[in-house]
Design a protein around this motif. Structure first.
Motif: not given
Length: 233
Positions: A5, A110, A116-118, A131, A133-134
């Motif tokens: 992340h 989203w 969060r975006w994955t 993978t 996340t952000c």
């Protein structure tokens, strides 16, 4: 396996991606970020394109970074100079260590519940799927598939005995000295490549669908050269 992340995920380590990373580091130093780059080098377009005469079709005082003004005398710069400028910027502003090379972003999802975006990526060097996340996803990959390039269908091209080359996949060992060349198209790439090839080829013909307005201008900007002596960057 838990996903990595970061606060901000930037896609692309070209002129725009490196610029985005620098602005983020300067304006939001407490934010964590990573840069995903599908290829193994910094520079994006300016590292990928290696056809003869490759250069910018915009002046670099405009295209360049506000925090690192372009100081080269050539306003209409060649590809090598632009690539060096982007890489130097990445080194100076400590962007390099945030770049994950050979990471090709494939898709993003989203989730409103977690805000969060994955992001799903593939490592072309190891074959692994990754993978991340952000909280903020910033794509700087342009709007073309640069590593493929569009090739129209030309009926009968399979019977052509000569060499067919796409400028985005220019072979390092291509020898066109003394050859008769036809360049299909009259856009920025064609206008760049025709005079460069004409220096060594026997004859170069530009084949265009419709007339194009072209004027000759020097690669150096006389006003900028004069202003540089008196004005700050």
């Amino acid at each position: 396996m838990a996903a990595d992340h970061v606060d901000v995920l930037i896609v692309g380590a070209g002129l725009s991606g490196v610029g985005a990373a620098v602005h983020l580091g300067r304006e939001c130093p407490g934010k964590t970020y990573a840069v995903l780059e599908a290829r193994g080098a910094i520079g994006g377009t300016w590292d990928l394109f290696r056809y003869p005469g490759v250069r910018s079709d915009s002046d670099m005082y405009t295209l360049g970074y506000s925090f690192k003004p372009w100081t080269d005398p050539k306003a209409i710069a060649d590809g090598d100079s632009i690539r060096a400028y982007v890489r130097q910027t990445a080194r100076e502003y400590d962007v390099e260590r945030h770049i994950r090379f050979h990471h090709r972003a494939l898709r993003a999802e989203w989730d409103s519940a977690t805000a969060r975006w994955t992001v799903h990526a593939h490592r072309d060097d190891t074959g692994e799927d990754v993978t991340l996340t952000c909280g903020f996803l910033f794509t700087n990959s342009g709007y073309y598939r640069y590593d493929e390039g569009y090739t129209p269908r030309f009926p009968g091209v399979d019977r052509y005995a000569g060499t067919v080359v796409h400028p985005q996949h220019w072979p390092d060992d291509l020898d066109y000295a003394g050859k008769r060349v036809v360049v299909i198209g009259s856009g920025a790439t064609a206008v760049t490549v025709v005079p460069a090839m004409a220096e060594r080829a026997a004859h170069v013909t530009m084949l265009q669908r419709s007339p194009t307005y072209v004027i000759a201008l020097p690669s150096r900007d006389p006003f900028a050269d004069a202003a540089r002596r008196w004005l700050p960057p």
